[in-house]
Motif scaffolding. Structure first.
Motif, mmCIF file in Angstrom:
data_model
loop_
_atom_site.group_PDB
_atom_site.id
_atom_site.type_symbol
_atom_site.label_atom_id
_atom_site.label_comp_id
_atom_site.label_asym_id
_atom_site.label_seq_id
_atom_site.Cartn_x
_atom_site.Cartn_y
_atom_site.Cartn_z
ATOM 1 N N ARG B 314 -23.354 -46.282 -15.556
ATOM 2 C CA ARG B 314 -22.724 -45.300 -16.434
ATOM 3 C C ARG B 314 -23.777 -44.397 -17.062
ATOM 4 N NH1 ARG B 314 -19.125 -41.828 -16.937
ATOM 5 N NH2 ARG B 314 -18.247 -41.478 -18.997
ATOM 6 N N ARG B 315 -24.875 -45.011 -17.547
ATOM 7 C CA ARG B 315 -25.992 -44.225 -18.097
ATOM 8 C C ARG B 315 -26.512 -43.232 -17.072
ATOM 9 N NH1 ARG B 315 -28.541 -42.607 -21.268
ATOM 10 N NH2 ARG B 315 -30.377 -43.698 -21.998
ATOM 11 N N ALA B 316 -26.517 -43.660 -15.791
ATOM 12 C CA ALA B 316 -27.072 -42.825 -14.714
ATOM 13 C C ALA B 316 -26.115 -41.717 -14.288
ATOM 14 C CB ALA B 316 -27.433 -43.696 -13.518
ATOM 15 N N GLY B 317 -24.900 -41.700 -14.857
ATOM 16 C CA GLY B 317 -23.997 -40.579 -14.585
ATOM 17 C C GLY B 317 -22.833 -40.885 -13.667
ATOM 18 N N LEU B 318 -22.673 -42.138 -13.264
ATOM 19 C CA LEU B 318 -21.553 -42.484 -12.385
ATOM 20 C C LEU B 318 -20.240 -42.367 -13.148
ATOM 21 C CD1 LEU B 318 -22.223 -43.411 -9.482
ATOM 22 C CD2 LEU B 318 -21.350 -45.653 -10.114
ATOM 23 N N ALA B 319 -19.208 -41.891 -12.445
ATOM 24 C CA ALA B 319 -17.884 -41.780 -13.058
ATOM 25 C C ALA B 319 -17.351 -43.166 -13.408
ATOM 26 C CB ALA B 319 -16.921 -41.079 -12.096
ATOM 27 N N GLU B 320 -16.496 -43.209 -14.438
ATOM 28 C CA GLU B 320 -16.024 -44.506 -14.941
ATOM 29 C C GLU B 320 -15.302 -45.334 -13.889
ATOM 30 O OE1 GLU B 320 -14.816 -44.855 -19.299
ATOM 31 O OE2 GLU B 320 -14.563 -42.715 -18.905
ATOM 32 N N ASP B 321 -14.591 -44.672 -12.966
ATOM 33 C CA ASP B 321 -13.841 -45.440 -11.971
ATOM 34 C C ASP B 321 -14.730 -45.934 -10.833
ATOM 35 O OD1 ASP B 321 -14.323 -42.983 -10.910
ATOM 36 O OD2 ASP B 321 -12.332 -42.679 -10.080
ATOM 37 N N ARG B 322 -16.026 -45.676 -10.902
ATOM 38 C CA ARG B 322 -16.951 -46.092 -9.852
ATOM 39 C C ARG B 322 -17.883 -47.213 -10.289
ATOM 40 N NH1 ARG B 322 -17.483 -43.560 -4.790
ATOM 41 N NH2 ARG B 322 -16.662 -41.460 -4.857
ATOM 42 N N LEU B 323 -17.759 -47.661 -11.544
ATOM 43 C CA LEU B 323 -18.780 -48.548 -12.104
ATOM 44 C C LEU B 323 -18.683 -49.979 -11.583
ATOM 45 C CD1 LEU B 323 -18.595 -47.436 -15.836
ATOM 46 C CD2 LEU B 323 -20.131 -46.618 -14.040
ATOM 47 N N HIS B 324 -17.485 -50.399 -11.238
ATOM 48 C CA HIS B 324 -17.278 -51.826 -10.981
ATOM 49 C C HIS B 324 -17.120 -52.092 -9.495
ATOM 50 C CE1 HIS B 324 -16.843 -52.091 -15.277
ATOM 51 N NE2 HIS B 324 -15.976 -51.104 -15.213
ATOM 52 N N PRO B 325 -17.725 -53.176 -9.002
ATOM 53 C CA PRO B 325 -17.521 -53.506 -7.591
ATOM 54 C C PRO B 325 -16.048 -53.802 -7.348
ATOM 55 C CG PRO B 325 -18.908 -55.160 -8.687
ATOM 56 C CD PRO B 325 -18.531 -54.155 -9.708
ATOM 57 N N GLY B 386 -11.967 -73.260 -18.763
ATOM 58 C CA GLY B 386 -10.950 -74.295 -18.616
ATOM 59 C C GLY B 386 -10.150 -74.246 -17.324
ATOM 60 N N GLN B 387 -10.444 -73.297 -16.441
ATOM 61 C CA GLN B 387 -9.645 -73.157 -15.207
ATOM 62 C C GLN B 387 -10.036 -74.208 -14.171
ATOM 63 O OE1 GLN B 387 -10.096 -69.319 -13.282
ATOM 64 N NE2 GLN B 387 -8.418 -69.681 -11.848
ATOM 65 N N VAL B 388 -9.064 -75.036 -13.795
ATOM 66 C CA VAL B 388 -9.278 -76.052 -12.758
ATOM 67 C C VAL B 388 -8.834 -75.463 -11.422
ATOM 68 C CG1 VAL B 388 -8.475 -78.301 -11.921
ATOM 69 C CG2 VAL B 388 -9.031 -77.979 -14.350
ATOM 70 N N LEU B 389 -9.637 -75.711 -10.373
ATOM 71 C CA LEU B 389 -9.299 -75.168 -9.056
ATOM 72 C C LEU B 389 -9.135 -76.292 -8.048
ATOM 73 C CD1 LEU B 389 -11.951 -72.303 -8.748
ATOM 74 C CD2 LEU B 389 -9.503 -72.020 -9.186
ATOM 75 N N ALA B 390 -8.148 -76.159 -7.171
ATOM 76 C CA ALA B 390 -8.043 -77.027 -6.007
ATOM 77 C C ALA B 390 -8.225 -76.162 -4.771
ATOM 78 C CB ALA B 390 -6.674 -77.703 -5.985
ATOM 79 N N ALA B 391 -8.729 -76.754 -3.696
ATOM 80 C CA ALA B 391 -8.964 -76.004 -2.457
ATOM 81 C C ALA B 391 -7.703 -75.230 -2.090
ATOM 82 C CB ALA B 391 -9.369 -76.946 -1.339
ATOM 83 N N GLY B 392 -7.864 -73.968 -1.766
ATOM 84 C CA GLY B 392 -6.726 -73.121 -1.417
ATOM 85 C C GLY B 392 -6.282 -72.208 -2.543
ATOM 86 N N ASP B 393 -6.658 -72.540 -3.789
ATOM 87 C CA ASP B 393 -6.291 -71.678 -4.920
ATOM 88 C C ASP B 393 -7.003 -70.319 -4.802
ATOM 89 O OD1 ASP B 393 -4.762 -73.700 -5.932
ATOM 90 O OD2 ASP B 393 -6.090 -74.176 -7.619
ATOM 91 N N LEU B 394 -6.310 -69.288 -5.224
ATOM 92 C CA LEU B 394 -6.909 -67.950 -5.206
ATOM 93 C C LEU B 394 -7.784 -67.734 -6.424
ATOM 94 C CD1 LEU B 394 -3.881 -65.742 -4.085
ATOM 95 C CD2 LEU B 394 -5.916 -66.323 -2.741
ATOM 96 N N ILE B 395 -8.874 -67.020 -6.202
ATOM 97 C CA ILE B 395 -9.767 -66.719 -7.323
ATOM 98 C C ILE B 395 -10.319 -65.312 -7.164
ATOM 99 C CG2 ILE B 395 -11.896 -67.608 -6.303
ATOM 100 C CD1 ILE B 395 -12.323 -68.901 -9.129
ATOM 101 N N GLU B 396 -10.772 -64.763 -8.297
ATOM 102 C CA GLU B 396 -11.333 -63.412 -8.289
ATOM 103 C C GLU B 396 -12.761 -63.460 -7.727
ATOM 104 O OE1 GLU B 396 -12.417 -60.668 -11.915
ATOM 105 O OE2 GLU B 396 -10.272 -61.115 -11.933
ATOM 106 N N PHE B 397 -13.012 -62.662 -6.707
ATOM 107 C CA PHE B 397 -14.314 -62.648 -6.044
ATOM 108 C C PHE B 397 -14.922 -61.258 -6.165
ATOM 109 C CE2 PHE B 397 -16.648 -61.575 -2.086
ATOM 110 C CZ PHE B 397 -17.735 -62.403 -2.261
ATOM 111 N N MET B 398 -16.158 -61.214 -6.658
ATOM 112 C CA MET B 398 -16.871 -59.947 -6.819
ATOM 113 C C MET B 398 -18.055 -59.935 -5.853
ATOM 114 S SD MET B 398 -18.893 -58.677 -10.229
ATOM 115 C CE MET B 398 -20.560 -59.072 -9.695
ATOM 116 N N PRO B 399 -17.972 -59.148 -4.766
ATOM 117 C CA PRO B 399 -19.101 -59.140 -3.824
ATOM 118 C C PRO B 399 -20.347 -58.531 -4.455
ATOM 119 C CG PRO B 399 -17.445 -57.503 -3.190
ATOM 120 C CD PRO B 399 -16.889 -58.230 -4.380
ATOM 121 N N PHE B 400 -21.512 -59.070 -4.085
ATOM 122 C CA PHE B 400 -22.751 -58.421 -4.521
ATOM 123 C C PHE B 400 -22.861 -57.071 -3.834
ATOM 124 C CE2 PHE B 400 -24.737 -62.858 -5.033
ATOM 125 C CZ PHE B 400 -24.530 -62.853 -6.389
ATOM 126 N N PRO B 401 -23.283 -56.027 -4.554
ATOM 127 C CA PRO B 401 -23.546 -54.748 -3.892
ATOM 128 C C PRO B 401 -24.672 -54.935 -2.872
ATOM 129 C CG PRO B 401 -23.555 -54.529 -6.294
ATOM 130 C CD PRO B 401 -23.549 -55.984 -5.989
#
Lengths: 404, 404
Positions: B314-325, B386-401
């Protein structure tokens, strides 16, 4: 070949012929981002090199941590070398500092109380081994920490530094020569005459090659004659691993590239069963590979992303399991009712996140010759020949690599 | 703040305070990959600039294409300026060449037969308008073709070239100073003394900043004293937009960074409710922002990826909708039965493609202090407190740039 060539068959054919570069060179860590590792990095020491504290707190003998307050016998900042822990005492210790001989646990500061005389009392039970990071726990000497054939990321470089490597052995960059032919081409910034167009291919191809880590030898626009084209090929073949052009390889008789490559080396012409993009040429001039992309920028870009990129990455030394972008299956937000019966279509699409999750929207004007669809898109959706889609159907989505 | 600070609240707080750079500079297209566009690129001409042929073939009047063979009255290569089409004739034409006045269709070569006397016969019905690309069809003069605040990709640059732009106005690079404190730190390549560790933070942080397009001022290791730290801060504040360090901001009394920043500027210390990574400092020295990452490399890396990267972009001038992977929801291939009750956990995970689709596997040793988990992973899976996960549960995944 005059028949349509399947894209997967073409890719397999190319990859078999993509000989990875054998020349390697040492590279300082801080200059190695994106370079391709030529040999595995093997740990030459344990990390951590010594048992150390994971916390700011107190180094203790866990058996001595009763209700009685204990005096502090030494102070161990990170970077110091502690004396053995005197029985009946504790040592003030800081994160990363080596634990003293005799200590078998570290108690975090927040779980202690200090008496007025400086002695320390424990507010929670102390477990042997707690808050101590053992030597070799993270990396054992002799372990492969980075495999050969991988492009070095920032975290890879940090990991190499943590075992003391100052340089890594990397494959030298792939040298790619590019030139562009066509009397109608004008460079951006110059005035456009009647019947002329700007040479946009140069301005996506050179950056795309650089994004892959290639060293580009950019010969610019070559006059549209057989002799000038042959001279450009000879010049490029003398210094580069791969020669690339855009255009000049279709059935039209105005194209000199085909005959120039045939005169200087050898050439296969393919009609790829993909849309956009059909004419594709590959061959060799001297010891250099030759790749001829279609002249239409969108066709060239799609052919580059699907077919040429994996070939170049393999030539550049990337491991086989790293060549292809990670493909996802996502639902489409549109109908696709008139598929091409014979060709695999690559639609330029964008991921849109809505209430029902992520869906793919397509650029409205898929038939355009300019790169607006590619610049707009997040990647390509692959539609099989004859495949009809209704909104909600899943499709294979290949994201564009960053910077491309 | 002594309470745990929620990561989303911290990010929102930081982004409100991230003032985009206002200084811009012109940049030649071939040097602009990855730079951030400061002003929209607006088309100053139509593309294509003239009606032209989409094929190699024959320019015709569609009404004249009956069973009768027609003579060829002119030849129009790309780049030429044709005469009007003589009635009762056709013109040989090539891809990209302007169609002559009077012509309303192009017949592709493959749909024609040539008589012995050179006249041309048509093997399929001819439709008015076919195979002609109209002026302005791809880009109309006046249209915004690239929005401000976007990082320039290869296809963006090709698109800008196609309307004749030789340069683009970009935001100047963000200047980030980095230094590292701690008497236990040794640079890679040097011998490791007892109780010393290699300074791995420098070797992931500098490349990660460069991958974001920052210009890095690398001050290296600063001696672990208040005066040296204050001097480094003053030097950095004089020339840079942001100052970053790793370590020195926890509750331990051996840390001079905190008091140095407080003496030279102002500082907020946060305990972030994330794992790994807790101590985080931000503030300012002069006109420069100050960011203090945790000293543990994995904590620092995760804090950088989740919190600091969007701030810097954001400091570098990227638009707000571009900041997050772009975040995905994917099933996990493991159980997670003992979640942290208070902190958001970022597990280092890899996408594995199997018969049932894509699943996330986790690095076995999530507690490690070295970057092996980050180098191995494709990105971070976000587990709520506190979130417990069992195999197969969906989770939020953020890829590394890429490159980080």
């Amino acid at each position: 070949m005059t028949q349509l060539t399947d894209i997967d068959a073409a890719l397999a054919w190319l990859l078999v012929r993509a000989t990875p570069l054998a020349e390697t060179e040492p590279c300082a860590l801080l200059r190695a981002r994106g370079r391709i590792l030529a040999a595995p990095v093997v740990a030459t020491l344990d990390v951590p090199p010594h048992d150390n504290s994971a916390m700011d707190g107190y180094a203790v003998r866990s058996s001595e941590c009763t209700d009685v307050a204990l005096p502090v016998s030494q102070r161990i900042p990170a970077g110091s070398q502690p004396a053995p822990l005197e029985p009946g005492t504790v040592a003030r210790i800081f994160t990363g500092a080596p634990v003293p001989a005799g200590c078998d646990a570290v108690v975090m500061q927040e779980e202690t109380l200090q008496e007025e005389d400086g002695r320390v009392r424990f507010t929670r039970p102390v477990r042997a081994g707690q808050n101590i990071r053992c030597a070799g726990e993270d990396i054992a000497a002799g372990a492969v920490i980075l495999p050969a054939g991988s492009p070095l990321s920032a975290s890879d470089l940090g990991l190499a530094a943590s075992i003391g490597q100052a340089t890594v052995e990397v494959v030298r960059p792939l040298r790619v020569a590019v030139f562009f032919t066509g009397d109608e081409l004008v460079e951006p910034g110059q005035a456009l005459g009647a019947a002329q167009i700007y040479n946009s291919n140069r301005y996506w191809l050179v950056p795309a090659l650089e994004a892959l880590g290639c060293t580009v030898c950019d010969l610019g626009i070559v006059p549209d004659t057989l002799e000038a084209t042959r001279a450009a090929l000879r010049q490029a073949a003398g210094s580069c691993d791969v020669i690339m052009t855009c255009g000049g390889v279709s059935v039209g008789e105005e194209d000199h590239v085909r005959s120039a490559v045939e005169a200087e080396g050898r050439l296969d012409l393919w009609k790829l069963a993909i849309k956009p993009g059909k004419p594709f040429a590959c061959g060799s001039v001297g010891s250099a590979d030759f790749i001829g992309l279609p002249g239409n920028p969108v066709s060239g870009f799609v052919t580059f992303a699907t077919l040429v990129r994996p070939f170049l990455l393999r030539r550049a030394g990337l491991a086989e399991d790293r060549l292809h972008p990670r493909v996802m299956r996502l639902p489409v937000a549109f109908d696709w009712l008139r598929p091409d019966p014979k060709r695999t279509e690559y639609l330029r699409v964008r991921i849109v996140t809505g209430e029902t999750g992520q869906r793919l929207e397509k650029f409205p004007h898929q038939g355009s010759g300019v790169l607006a669809s590619c610049a707009w898109a997040h990647g390509l959706a692959r539609v099989a020949p004859g495949q009809v889609l209704a909104a909600g159907d899943l499709i294979e989505f290949m994201p564009f690599p960053e910077g491309i």
